[in-house]
Write a protein that holds these residues in place. Sequence first.
Motif, PDB file in Angstrom:
ATOM      1  N   GLN A  42       0.815  -1.213   0.000  1.00 24.00           N
ATOM      2  CA  GLN A  42       0.000   0.000   0.000  1.00 24.00           C
ATOM      3  C   GLN A  42       0.849   1.263   0.000  1.00 24.00           C
ATOM      4  OE1 GLN A  42      -2.704  -0.284   3.308  1.00 24.00           O
ATOM      5  NE2 GLN A  42      -3.935  -1.905   2.355  1.00 24.00           N
ATOM      6  N   ARG A  43       2.148   1.111   0.241  1.00 24.60           N
ATOM      7  CA  ARG A  43       3.042   2.272   0.286  1.00 24.60           C
ATOM      8  C   ARG A  43       4.039   2.287  -0.879  1.00 24.60           C
ATOM      9  NH1 ARG A  43       3.311   4.929   5.331  1.00 24.60           N
ATOM     10  NH2 ARG A  43       2.034   3.966   6.954  1.00 24.60           N
ATOM     11  N   HIS A  44       4.287   1.150  -1.491  1.00 29.93           N
ATOM     12  CA  HIS A  44       5.312   1.064  -2.526  1.00 29.93           C
ATOM     13  C   HIS A  44       4.799   0.214  -3.690  1.00 29.93           C
ATOM     14  CE1 HIS A  44       8.337   2.630   0.327  1.00 29.93           C
ATOM     15  NE2 HIS A  44       7.734   1.862   1.217  1.00 29.93           N
ATOM     16  N   PRO A  45       5.235   0.521  -4.892  1.00 29.53           N
ATOM     17  CA  PRO A  45       4.901  -0.362  -6.038  1.00 29.53           C
ATOM     18  C   PRO A  45       5.705  -1.659  -5.930  1.00 29.53           C
ATOM     19  CG  PRO A  45       6.358   1.419  -6.747  1.00 29.53           C
ATOM     20  CD  PRO A  45       6.001   1.710  -5.319  1.00 29.53           C
ATOM     21  N   CYS A  46       5.017  -2.764  -5.724  1.00 34.70           N
ATOM     22  CA  CYS A  46       5.691  -4.029  -5.453  1.00 34.70           C
ATOM     23  C   CYS A  46       5.148  -5.140  -6.348  1.00 34.70           C
ATOM     24  CB  CYS A  46       5.503  -4.439  -3.987  1.00 34.70           C
ATOM     25  SG  CYS A  46       6.197  -3.296  -2.794  1.00 34.70           S
ATOM     26  N   GLN A  47       5.947  -6.176  -6.472  1.00 31.55           N
ATOM     27  CA  GLN A  47       5.539  -7.379  -7.177  1.00 31.55           C
ATOM     28  C   GLN A  47       4.946  -8.369  -6.177  1.00 31.55           C
ATOM     29  OE1 GLN A  47       9.028  -8.874  -9.084  1.00 31.55           O
ATOM     30  NE2 GLN A  47       9.244  -7.133 -10.486  1.00 31.55           N
ATOM     31  N   THR A  48       3.948  -9.118  -6.603  1.00 34.65           N
ATOM     32  CA  THR A  48       3.357 -10.159  -5.769  1.00 34.65           C
ATOM     33  C   THR A  48       3.323 -11.463  -6.549  1.00 34.65           C
ATOM     34  OG1 THR A  48       1.122  -9.576  -6.490  1.00 34.65           O
ATOM     35  CG2 THR A  48       1.955  -8.506  -4.479  1.00 34.65           C
ATOM     36  N   LEU A  49       3.166 -12.548  -5.820  1.00 35.85           N
ATOM     37  CA  LEU A  49       3.051 -13.864  -6.437  1.00 35.85           C
ATOM     38  C   LEU A  49       1.592 -14.284  -6.475  1.00 35.85           C
ATOM     39  CD1 LEU A  49       6.024 -15.813  -4.780  1.00 35.85           C
ATOM     40  CD2 LEU A  49       5.882 -14.978  -7.138  1.00 35.85           C
ATOM     41  N   PRO A  50       1.126 -14.812  -7.573  1.00 36.70           N
ATOM     42  CA  PRO A  50      -0.272 -15.269  -7.634  1.00 36.70           C
ATOM     43  C   PRO A  50      -0.509 -16.428  -6.671  1.00 36.70           C
ATOM     44  CG  PRO A  50       0.963 -15.969  -9.595  1.00 36.70           C
ATOM     45  CD  PRO A  50       1.837 -15.015  -8.856  1.00 36.70           C
ATOM     46  N   GLY A  51      -1.588 -16.318  -5.918  1.00 33.82           N
ATOM     47  CA  GLY A  51      -1.946 -17.378  -4.984  1.00 33.82           C
ATOM     48  C   GLY A  51      -1.173 -17.345  -3.678  1.00 33.82           C
ATOM     49  N   VAL A  52      -0.290 -16.349  -3.491  1.00 38.05           N
ATOM     50  CA  VAL A  52       0.517 -16.245  -2.274  1.00 38.05           C
ATOM     51  C   VAL A  52       0.205 -14.914  -1.587  1.00 38.05           C
ATOM     52  CG1 VAL A  52       2.844 -16.164  -1.292  1.00 38.05           C
ATOM     53  CG2 VAL A  52       2.360 -17.676  -3.229  1.00 38.05           C
ATOM     54  N   LEU A  53      -0.147 -14.971  -0.319  1.00 38.91           N
ATOM     55  CA  LEU A  53      -0.393 -13.770   0.486  1.00 38.91           C
ATOM     56  C   LEU A  53       0.712 -13.672   1.536  1.00 38.91           C
ATOM     57  CD1 LEU A  53      -2.205 -11.357   1.219  1.00 38.91           C
ATOM     58  CD2 LEU A  53      -3.492 -12.892   2.730  1.00 38.91           C
ATOM     59  N   ILE A  54       1.472 -12.576   1.488  1.00 42.11           N
ATOM     60  CA  ILE A  54       2.584 -12.364   2.424  1.00 42.11           C
ATOM     61  C   ILE A  54       2.166 -11.268   3.401  1.00 42.11           C
ATOM     62  CG2 ILE A  54       5.016 -11.820   2.688  1.00 42.11           C
ATOM     63  CD1 ILE A  54       5.422 -12.581  -0.230  1.00 42.11           C
ATOM     64  N   LEU A  55       2.064 -11.628   4.675  1.00 44.32           N
ATOM     65  CA  LEU A  55       1.657 -10.670   5.711  1.00 44.32           C
ATOM     66  C   LEU A  55       2.718 -10.600   6.801  1.00 44.32           C
ATOM     67  CD1 LEU A  55      -2.133 -11.590   6.130  1.00 44.32           C
ATOM     68  CD2 LEU A  55      -1.152  -9.651   4.875  1.00 44.32           C
ATOM     69  N   ARG A  56       3.021  -9.389   7.217  1.00 42.85           N
ATOM     70  CA  ARG A  56       3.972  -9.175   8.310  1.00 42.85           C
ATOM     71  C   ARG A  56       3.211  -8.756   9.557  1.00 42.85           C
ATOM     72  NH1 ARG A  56       7.124  -4.570   6.792  1.00 42.85           N
ATOM     73  NH2 ARG A  56       5.637  -3.366   8.043  1.00 42.85           N
ATOM     74  N   ILE A  57       3.470  -9.433  10.662  1.00 46.29           N
ATOM     75  CA  ILE A  57       2.835  -9.105  11.949  1.00 46.29           C
ATOM     76  C   ILE A  57       3.770  -8.163  12.698  1.00 46.29           C
ATOM     77  CG2 ILE A  57       1.893 -10.042  14.080  1.00 46.29           C
ATOM     78  CD1 ILE A  57       1.611 -12.731  12.654  1.00 46.29           C
ATOM     79  N   ASP A  58       3.338  -6.929  12.940  1.00 50.81           N
ATOM     80  CA  ASP A  58       4.204  -5.920  13.560  1.00 50.81           C
ATOM     81  C   ASP A  58       3.997  -5.855  15.071  1.00 50.81           C
ATOM     82  OD1 ASP A  58       5.302  -5.313  11.132  1.00 50.81           O
ATOM     83  OD2 ASP A  58       3.970  -3.629  10.734  1.00 50.81           O
ATOM     84  N   GLU A  59       4.047  -6.986  15.717  1.00 48.37           N
ATOM     85  CA  GLU A  59       3.897  -7.031  17.175  1.00 48.37           C
ATOM     86  C   GLU A  59       4.215  -8.447  17.647  1.00 48.37           C
ATOM     87  OE1 GLU A  59       4.029  -6.072  20.469  1.00 48.37           O
ATOM     88  OE2 GLU A  59       2.849  -4.383  19.668  1.00 48.37           O
TER      89      GLU A  59
END
Length: 569
Positions: A448-465
């Motif tokens: 949401q902050r940078h133009p990035c590439q993603t992989l189809p069918g893969v969701l990458i989430l970072r937990i900040d806590e």
Amino acid sequence: MIDWLPPWVRHYRRQWLAGDVSAGLLVTLLLVPQGLAYALVAGLPPQVGLYASLLPLPLYALLGRSHAQSVGPMAVTSLLVAATLGKLGLATPADYLLAAVWLALLSGAMLLLFGLFRLGFLADVLSEPVLAGFTAASALLIVLSQLAPLAGLHSGGASLPAILATLWHQAAHYSPHALLLGVPALLLLWWARSGLPRSLQALGLGASPLLLLARGMPMLVVLGSMLAVGVLGWHGQLPQVGRIPAGLPALAWPALPAGGLSALVLPAFFIALINYVQSLSVAQLLAIPRRETVDPDRELLALGACNIGAGLCGGLPVTGGLTRSVVNAEAGANTQLASLITAGLIALLLWLGSGSLAALPLTALAATIIAAVAPQVRLAPLWHAWRAERSDAVAFAVTFVLVLWLGVDSGIVAGVVISLAAWLMKSSRPHLAELGLLPGSSHFRNVQRHPCQTLPGVLILRIDESLYFGNARHVRDALLARLAAAGQVHTLLLVMSAVNRVDITGLAMLQRLDDTLGLRGVRLQLAEVKGPVWDVFGRAGLAERFAGRVHLSTYAAWQGLQPVPDFHI
């Protein structure tokens, strides 16, 4: 050289002596009126404020490590003592004094125990906005409480409604003599903070005479008010300090209060907490220009011994005072010899000159308190917090209002609760960032902050806590919601670079999440799990469960999750 002596004694240099002597003299000129005044704020005889400085100063010189920390009574602590003891319904002034002495002993004992068990982190219980709100509201209460003695009236109350009610009921009985003496004294002290330094600089005076005159103004006001009472013949026309016992206090372990110690334990804890936060903050402030470090646990031990020493002398709780300590440093204090000189001069005053203080008008002491405390009524931190983080601004405002309305004793309890509640609220709703690969690099950022590439069918989430019982359920619900919004996903990769710890509840959540995703045909994988966190996985028996699904880095996981290309001949 004897090893048990503090470092400043073992390595003392002759060139430090002049600065230590001048600082010791100047702090004495400041501490005497402050000690008398802060004892009156606590509802105690004025000499108790001087007694509270006798042993603490040499004890800190022996045990403490700050070169210029000056230990003694503090305005907020005095108000806490008054608020605590005012609710106990003590029968006589002797019982009141005895309870104040036990507050010093109990808080000192707690600080010593905290230091022995290395609990210096207790300073973090109060967040910066809560502490700022508490300090500003307490300072305002002190200023308002001193309007009564400034006008020759009796002060009373430890909350805004009580103080205003006291002023209203006594308004018709003010003393014109007190106002004629106190208001000019207040204006003079106020001018000494701002206009006097500029005037002295314009006259070409150097830094040392300028500092001596500006910082010694409270003592000059005290002496001038006593002279004015004598010259004008106003004895009996306005309240005065009265007789102060000659000589030094006897060291003695006090008898137990008539009502026992149970009612004093919790207030003593909060007094210890406030005093420790104040003292540690001052020590850290003084250490910055010298590029020194402060050991919080050592400060706990030193401050604990100082409070026990204050109690044995018949004094009230003490801490490192910001104004006195800064004055001590500015006046040239190189070591704690300055504090030893201050203690010696106060002892000399009590031994030889205590009778001369009897004619001191209370209105002059009220003026010194108002002038010293009023600058601490600062609302700038509220506006700063409002611009930076609204929840911190709310914490400041709520603490400020509660301290004014309920009093400092209830307000400090509310402050601790607000600090912990704000931390729990923030950590229970951690930020989840969907990550993607920055083109042409191996770095991952929020999509949401940078133009990035993603992989189809893969969701990458970072937990900040970190994952613990307070946020495990919310994190699970948020992850499932993100997964549902993402559409067709066969792999959920959790980046745990910001997860510094995990408890059993957090592990149970990950285990249930893995089971739930497995039933949906989604594979759960982890990346950047820190060593201490992985150790907890291993001890809990989850290391084998996630074997083969834990990646050293997010980029390594990305490479492993890329679809195999199709080759056509």
